[in-house]
Design a protein around this motif. Structure first.
Motif, PDB file in Angstrom:
ATOM      1  N   ASN A   1      -8.988 110.325 -62.052  1.00 23.32           N
ATOM      2  CA  ASN A   1     -10.121 110.597 -62.955  1.00 23.32           C
ATOM      3  C   ASN A   1     -10.416 112.095 -63.055  1.00 23.32           C
TER       4      ASN A   1
ATOM      5  N   LYS B   1     -17.449 101.608 -77.189  1.00 22.97           N
ATOM      6  CA  LYS B   1     -16.862 101.038 -75.985  1.00 22.97           C
ATOM      7  C   LYS B   1     -15.390 101.499 -75.915  1.00 22.97           C
ATOM      8  N   LYS B   2     -14.915 101.852 -74.726  1.00 24.07           N
ATOM      9  CA  LYS B   2     -13.508 102.280 -74.649  1.00 24.07           C
ATOM     10  C   LYS B   2     -12.609 101.069 -74.901  1.00 24.07           C
TER      11      LYS B   2
ATOM     12  N   LYS C   1     -12.751  99.163 -64.750  1.00 18.79           N
ATOM     13  CA  LYS C   1     -14.205  99.367 -64.642  1.00 18.79           C
ATOM     14  C   LYS C   1     -14.535 100.710 -64.003  1.00 18.79           C
ATOM     15  N   ASN C   2     -13.560 101.268 -63.290  1.00 22.56           N
ATOM     16  CA  ASN C   2     -13.824 102.508 -62.550  1.00 22.56           C
ATOM     17  C   ASN C   2     -13.232 103.762 -63.165  1.00 22.56           C
ATOM     18  N   VAL C   3     -12.649 103.627 -64.345  1.00 19.82           N
ATOM     19  CA  VAL C   3     -12.167 104.839 -65.021  1.00 19.82           C
ATOM     20  C   VAL C   3     -12.794 104.927 -66.409  1.00 19.82           C
ATOM     21  N   PRO C   4     -13.093 106.148 -66.844  1.00 21.96           N
ATOM     22  CA  PRO C   4     -13.799 106.301 -68.119  1.00 21.96           C
ATOM     23  C   PRO C   4     -12.906 106.206 -69.357  1.00 21.96           C
ATOM     24  N   VAL C   5     -11.577 106.242 -69.168  1.00 24.52           N
ATOM     25  CA  VAL C   5     -10.680 106.250 -70.341  1.00 24.52           C
ATOM     26  C   VAL C   5     -10.073 104.857 -70.548  1.00 24.52           C
TER      27      VAL C   5
END
Ligand code: ASP
Length: 308
Positions: free
Chosen positions: A97, A3-4, A119-123
């Motif tokens: 992103n 999990k990030k 919640k909307n960015v992967p990092v």
């Protein structure tokens, strides 16, 4: 995939993890005392500083922290970005992103927006202050500043004074200090208290004189004029009478007690100009600049945690 590691609030961290952050901060603070204040811990990582709200110390502090860890930090200036040309925030998120980056530090004026953003960015995302909601890195640097001055945090008496209603610092601090077993008392007039105050589980007073000679830590809050949709207090004169720290009150503080403020200070409102002017001669007691210095090491510890 792991999990990030977002840092949106300190609620998600255990007492053990918070203690670990304090110890880690201590070792980063050591690095900052060296001649060459830089380590390669985050070499090759790219960090974006995304501030949708004004900031002086927090933004610069993150920038210094990232650079001390050898990361590349890019300041995304929202006032000159395409947001000004009408791009929606969700499209700005998509744009960010698409640029290769490893972590985003974000400040925003809407409470809770950063949780949506994360919640909307992967990092990993680090909350640098959202509306009246949370300011976790400020809370940790405040805790670290207290920890540096008192060996035992448990049962330490801390009074948090002023505009509780509009302060994200107060919310994050109260929760963290309670979690660490400190004895927290909030001092504010009723109109500067949130309706859900009982959920804070702290004691409450209306007048600074009720806590001045008993507190180990006096934590003064800034009057958040920019968040007050209406006038919350009759007059500055009235505020000074019941809530401000002037020289006479400063002299009533316990011998080992410390004074803190997250900055920026409204001189003559929460703290008198006279008290502010004696900081250099009273560094043992007035910790406002120490908080700023400690912020760099704390943020190094948090960036390192999020990216390692
Ligand atoms: N600098 C802190 C914050 O961003 C405190 C303040 O502005 O009053 O919330």
């Amino acid at each position: 995939m792991d999990k990030k590691k977002d840092i949106l609030s300190l609620d998600e961290f255990s007492v053990e993890q918070i203690n670990e952050f304090l110890i880690q901060t201590e070792s980063f603070a050591e690095i900052l005392k060296r001649d060459i204040k830089k380590v390669p811990a985050l070499r090759g990582k790219t960090i974006i500083n995304l501030f949708f709200e004004p900031s002086t110390r927090t933004k610069v502090s993150f920038e210094i922290a990232a650079k001390r860890l050898s990361a590349d930090l890019i300041n995304f200036n929202t006032s000159s970005s395409s947001l000004r040309k009408g791009e929606s925030e969700i499209d700005t998120i998509k744009t960010i992103n698409s640029m290769e980056n490893d972590l985003i530090i974000i400040r925003h004026s809407d409470s809770g927006y950063i949780n949506y953003f994360a919640k909307n960015v992967p990092v990993p995302v680090v909350n640098a202050g959202d509306g009246k909601h949370e300011h976790p890195t400020q809370a940790l640097l405040d805790l670290y500043t207290i920890y540096k001055n008192f060996t035992n945090l448990k049962d330490l008496k801390i009074a948090i004074i002023g505009d509780i209603l509009n302060s994200r610092v107060a919310r994050s601090d109260i929760k963290l200090f309670n979690k660490m077993g400190m004895d927290v008392k909030v001092v504010a007039p009723s109109m500067l208290m949130p309706e859900d105050f009982s959920s804070f589980k702290t004691k409450f007073a209306n007048n600074i004189d009720e806590v001045i000679s008993d507190a180990d830590v006096l934590y003064m809050l800034r009057m958040q004029f920019e968040r007050q949709e209406r006038k919350f207090y009759p007059s500055i004169k009235e505020y000074n009478k019941f809530l401000s720290l002037d020289m006479a009150r400063f002299n009533l503080m316990k011998k080992d007690a410390i004074l803190m403020h997250p900055g920026p200070v409204n001189r003559g409102i929460e703290i008198s100009g006279e008290v502010m002017d004696i900081e250099t001669l009273n560094k043992d007691k007035i910790k406002i600049n120490a908080q700023i210095s400690n912020g760099v090491a704390v943020r190094m510890a948090l960036l390192y945690y999020a990216l390692s």
